[in-house]
Motif scaffolding. Sequence first.
Motif, PDB file in Angstrom:
ATOM      1  N   ILE A 103      33.840  42.018 -15.521  1.00 56.55           N
ATOM      2  CA  ILE A 103      35.151  42.362 -15.383  1.00 56.55           C
ATOM      3  C   ILE A 103      36.127  41.984 -16.846  1.00 56.55           C
ATOM      4  O   ILE A 103      36.415  42.741 -17.461  1.00 56.55           O
ATOM      5  N   ALA A 104      35.644  41.062 -17.581  1.00 55.04           N
ATOM      6  CA  ALA A 104      36.393  40.570 -18.801  1.00 55.04           C
ATOM      7  C   ALA A 104      35.583  41.837 -19.996  1.00 55.04           C
ATOM      8  O   ALA A 104      36.337  42.137 -20.607  1.00 55.04           O
ATOM      9  N   GLU A 105      34.424  42.059 -19.743  1.00 51.41           N
ATOM     10  CA  GLU A 105      33.823  42.909 -20.640  1.00 51.41           C
ATOM     11  C   GLU A 105      34.527  44.451 -20.466  1.00 51.41           C
ATOM     12  O   GLU A 105      34.250  45.324 -21.495  1.00 51.41           O
ATOM     13  N   ALA A 106      34.995  44.898 -19.299  1.00 51.24           N
ATOM     14  CA  ALA A 106      35.799  45.859 -19.107  1.00 51.24           C
ATOM     15  C   ALA A 106      37.057  45.882 -19.446  1.00 51.24           C
ATOM     16  O   ALA A 106      37.954  46.994 -19.204  1.00 51.24           O
ATOM     17  N   LYS A 107      37.376  44.848 -20.226  1.00 55.74           N
ATOM     18  CA  LYS A 107      38.771  44.707 -20.675  1.00 55.74           C
ATOM     19  C   LYS A 107      39.813  44.613 -19.533  1.00 55.74           C
ATOM     20  O   LYS A 107      41.011  45.180 -19.841  1.00 55.74           O
ATOM     21  N   LYS A 108      39.490  44.017 -18.527  1.00 51.60           N
ATOM     22  CA  LYS A 108      40.587  44.033 -17.342  1.00 51.60           C
ATOM     23  C   LYS A 108      41.368  42.623 -17.715  1.00 51.60           C
ATOM     24  O   LYS A 108      40.775  41.693 -18.201  1.00 51.60           O
ATOM     25  N   ASN A 109      42.522  42.724 -17.251  1.00 48.39           N
ATOM     26  CA  ASN A 109      43.449  41.361 -17.418  1.00 48.39           C
ATOM     27  C   ASN A 109      42.909  40.360 -16.322  1.00 48.39           C
ATOM     28  O   ASN A 109      42.949  40.814 -15.022  1.00 48.39           O
ATOM     29  N   ILE A 110      42.840  39.200 -16.747  1.00 44.67           N
ATOM     30  CA  ILE A 110      42.406  38.164 -15.975  1.00 44.67           C
ATOM     31  C   ILE A 110      43.623  36.827 -16.103  1.00 44.67           C
ATOM     32  O   ILE A 110      43.574  36.533 -17.398  1.00 44.67           O
ATOM     33  N   CYS A 111      44.325  36.564 -15.314  1.00 45.35           N
ATOM     34  CA  CYS A 111      45.154  35.203 -15.401  1.00 45.35           C
ATOM     35  C   CYS A 111      44.507  34.045 -14.535  1.00 45.35           C
ATOM     36  O   CYS A 111      44.512  34.194 -13.311  1.00 45.35           O
ATOM     37  N   VAL A 133      46.982  29.507 -17.668  1.00 43.43           N
ATOM     38  CA  VAL A 133      48.340  28.801 -17.603  1.00 43.43           C
ATOM     39  C   VAL A 133      48.119  27.750 -16.807  1.00 43.43           C
ATOM     40  O   VAL A 133      47.424  27.596 -15.720  1.00 43.43           O
ATOM     41  N   SER A 134      48.587  26.391 -17.237  1.00 42.11           N
ATOM     42  CA  SER A 134      48.668  25.268 -16.327  1.00 42.11           C
ATOM     43  C   SER A 134      49.900  25.098 -15.674  1.00 42.11           C
ATOM     44  O   SER A 134      50.786  25.285 -16.148  1.00 42.11           O
ATOM     45  N   LEU A 135      49.617  24.559 -14.524  1.00 41.66           N
ATOM     46  CA  LEU A 135      50.598  24.392 -13.581  1.00 41.66           C
ATOM     47  C   LEU A 135      51.160  22.871 -13.500  1.00 41.66           C
ATOM     48  O   LEU A 135      50.106  22.078 -12.770  1.00 41.66           O
ATOM     49  N   PRO A 136      51.941  22.291 -14.350  1.00 44.50           N
ATOM     50  CA  PRO A 136      52.132  20.854 -14.423  1.00 44.50           C
ATOM     51  C   PRO A 136      52.607  20.184 -12.965  1.00 44.50           C
ATOM     52  O   PRO A 136      53.239  20.702 -12.069  1.00 44.50           O
ATOM     53  N   ASP A 137      52.076  18.915 -12.720  1.00 41.41           N
ATOM     54  CA  ASP A 137      52.163  18.135 -11.696  1.00 41.41           C
ATOM     55  C   ASP A 137      52.036  18.949 -10.361  1.00 41.41           C
ATOM     56  O   ASP A 137      52.851  18.751  -9.508  1.00 41.41           O
ATOM     57  N   THR A 138      50.965  19.651 -10.225  1.00 40.45           N
ATOM     58  CA  THR A 138      50.834  20.372  -9.069  1.00 40.45           C
ATOM     59  C   THR A 138      49.370  20.018  -8.708  1.00 40.45           C
ATOM     60  O   THR A 138      48.487  19.993  -9.383  1.00 40.45           O
ATOM     61  N   ASP A 139      49.168  20.116  -7.373  1.00 40.35           N
ATOM     62  CA  ASP A 139      47.830  19.877  -6.797  1.00 40.35           C
ATOM     63  C   ASP A 139      47.163  20.922  -6.282  1.00 40.35           C
ATOM     64  O   ASP A 139      47.726  22.072  -6.310  1.00 40.35           O
ATOM     65  N   ILE A 160      49.180  23.296  -3.467  1.00 41.40           N
ATOM     66  CA  ILE A 160      50.343  24.272  -3.802  1.00 41.40           C
ATOM     67  C   ILE A 160      51.421  24.204  -2.832  1.00 41.40           C
ATOM     68  O   ILE A 160      51.904  25.291  -2.608  1.00 41.40           O
ATOM     69  N   MET A 161      51.592  23.218  -1.945  1.00 34.49           N
ATOM     70  CA  MET A 161      52.439  23.251  -0.772  1.00 34.49           C
ATOM     71  C   MET A 161      53.886  23.121  -0.992  1.00 34.49           C
ATOM     72  O   MET A 161      54.654  22.948  -0.216  1.00 34.49           O
ATOM     73  N   PHE A 162      54.086  22.052  -2.518  1.00 37.40           N
ATOM     74  CA  PHE A 162      55.422  21.572  -2.383  1.00 37.40           C
ATOM     75  C   PHE A 162      56.356  22.799  -3.120  1.00 37.40           C
ATOM     76  O   PHE A 162      55.824  23.594  -3.858  1.00 37.40           O
ATOM     77  N   PRO A 163      57.741  22.822  -3.083  1.00 42.59           N
ATOM     78  CA  PRO A 163      58.435  23.965  -3.270  1.00 42.59           C
ATOM     79  C   PRO A 163      58.518  24.255  -4.797  1.00 42.59           C
ATOM     80  O   PRO A 163      58.385  25.348  -5.356  1.00 42.59           O
ATOM     81  N   GLN A 164      58.479  23.130  -5.688  1.00 40.66           N
ATOM     82  CA  GLN A 164      58.395  23.212  -7.094  1.00 40.66           C
ATOM     83  C   GLN A 164      57.002  23.979  -7.491  1.00 40.66           C
ATOM     84  O   GLN A 164      56.840  24.739  -8.661  1.00 40.66           O
ATOM     85  N   SER A 165      55.940  23.460  -6.913  1.00 43.55           N
ATOM     86  CA  SER A 165      54.495  24.315  -7.126  1.00 43.55           C
ATOM     87  C   SER A 165      54.671  25.853  -6.776  1.00 43.55           C
ATOM     88  O   SER A 165      54.040  26.647  -7.539  1.00 43.55           O
ATOM     89  N   ARG A 166      54.964  25.867  -5.676  1.00 42.89           N
ATOM     90  CA  ARG A 166      55.229  27.340  -5.226  1.00 42.89           C
ATOM     91  C   ARG A 166      55.990  28.135  -6.253  1.00 42.89           C
ATOM     92  O   ARG A 166      55.629  29.535  -6.711  1.00 42.89           O
ATOM     93  N   LYS A 167      57.292  27.616  -6.673  1.00 46.48           N
ATOM     94  CA  LYS A 167      57.959  28.584  -7.669  1.00 46.48           C
ATOM     95  C   LYS A 167      57.163  28.635  -8.832  1.00 46.48           C
ATOM     96  O   LYS A 167      57.751  29.618  -9.507  1.00 46.48           O
ATOM     97  N   MET A 168      56.695  27.614  -9.348  1.00 48.01           N
ATOM     98  CA  MET A 168      55.812  27.744 -10.739  1.00 48.01           C
ATOM     99  C   MET A 168      54.662  28.864 -10.506  1.00 48.01           C
ATOM    100  O   MET A 168      54.832  29.896 -11.207  1.00 48.01           O
ATOM    101  N   VAL A 169      53.992  28.999  -9.285  1.00 47.84           N
ATOM    102  CA  VAL A 169      53.041  30.042  -9.181  1.00 47.84           C
ATOM    103  C   VAL A 169      53.564  31.364  -9.286  1.00 47.84           C
ATOM    104  O   VAL A 169      53.383  32.330  -9.926  1.00 47.84           O
ATOM    105  N   LEU A 170      55.062  31.473  -8.502  1.00 47.86           N
ATOM    106  CA  LEU A 170      55.419  32.743  -8.376  1.00 47.86           C
ATOM    107  C   LEU A 170      56.075  33.256  -9.692  1.00 47.86           C
ATOM    108  O   LEU A 170      55.984  34.348 -10.134  1.00 47.86           O
ATOM    109  N   HIS A 171      56.633  32.160 -10.454  1.00 41.93           N
ATOM    110  CA  HIS A 171      57.175  32.404 -11.929  1.00 41.93           C
ATOM    111  C   HIS A 171      55.967  33.123 -12.774  1.00 41.93           C
ATOM    112  O   HIS A 171      56.313  34.189 -13.547  1.00 41.93           O
ATOM    113  N   GLU A 172      54.820  32.221 -12.763  1.00 42.43           N
ATOM    114  CA  GLU A 172      54.097  32.714 -13.786  1.00 42.43           C
ATOM    115  C   GLU A 172      53.208  34.117 -13.249  1.00 42.43           C
ATOM    116  O   GLU A 172      52.999  34.799 -14.148  1.00 42.43           O
TER     117      GLU A 172
END
Length: 316
Positions: A245-253, A288-294, A297-309
Amino acid sequence: MAVDIQKEVVRIINQEGLFLYGILTKPCQENNQNRLVISCQSGIVAKGEIGDHLRWVADRLAEQGITVLRFDQHGTGDSQGECEQDIPVRLFFQRVQDGCFVNDTLSVIDWAIKRFVDYDIFLLGECGGCISALAAGAERLKNIQGYILIAAPVLRFSITNNSKSQIGVLDARNTSKQYHRKFFQLSSWFRFLSGKSDMKLIFGSIFVQLNFLVRKSCSIIFPHPTSIPENPVFNMLFWKSFKIIAEAKKNICFLLPQLDNETFEFNVEFKQKILDKHKKQFPTCKIVSLPDTDHSIMFPQSRKMVLHELLNWMNR
């Protein structure tokens, strides 16, 4: 103001003729961006996942004009089929890491290609679902626009997991910190000397950390630059699929929960040893690192970070 979204139960036939059930979360027509995210969960539970955060993320993405498909692999949730019973969760998860749900993911991708013509299709994997997403995506290279991988496991076992220990390095460090804080507490010494402390956890944590320090010291004293994973328990299905996938220059996050053993292993065995040393070879890979997230990903702030990123990456 709330944005209207629609939900539709879908039924997809996999390669073995079993029905896989899923839920399409769709934006209203005037808000539709012609983008589809196929969500690949770990395979141990159903399409809602623990804490139901995948449903929440799907609803928020649909509000932004993005269609989301969550589905249950065979033998899980509402889908047909049976997974092998009475085996340890760890052994079952190893089978997920070896690709037991890749064919299901391919069937879902093929169905989506026919149903959503002219859509950009993305694969969202979480934990073991990252393996399913990468391996299936490598076989449908031209049809997938990009990959969002949350808490991707790069090792089939923990860095130090063997017959003597099932403790991850990050857990071992946290255990040591806890016992260091209790060093001057008489009650803690009494528990320790009376055998009431968890001796297996204490000495297992010591063993894990010593093992890791020896490995790290050897890599510094005897450096061995490589462009391929050298850890004997590195998941080669992950590596081979990623490389295609990477050699095909597909975007991975990669989204990495900070408080997760998988993140520690990812950083040590993959980021530091491979990605950081060969950045020109993988220019479309983002971490991308998600601070203070286990891992859950069940806590509200963790969900919001995932959605934002996730939205930042898709709208880049």
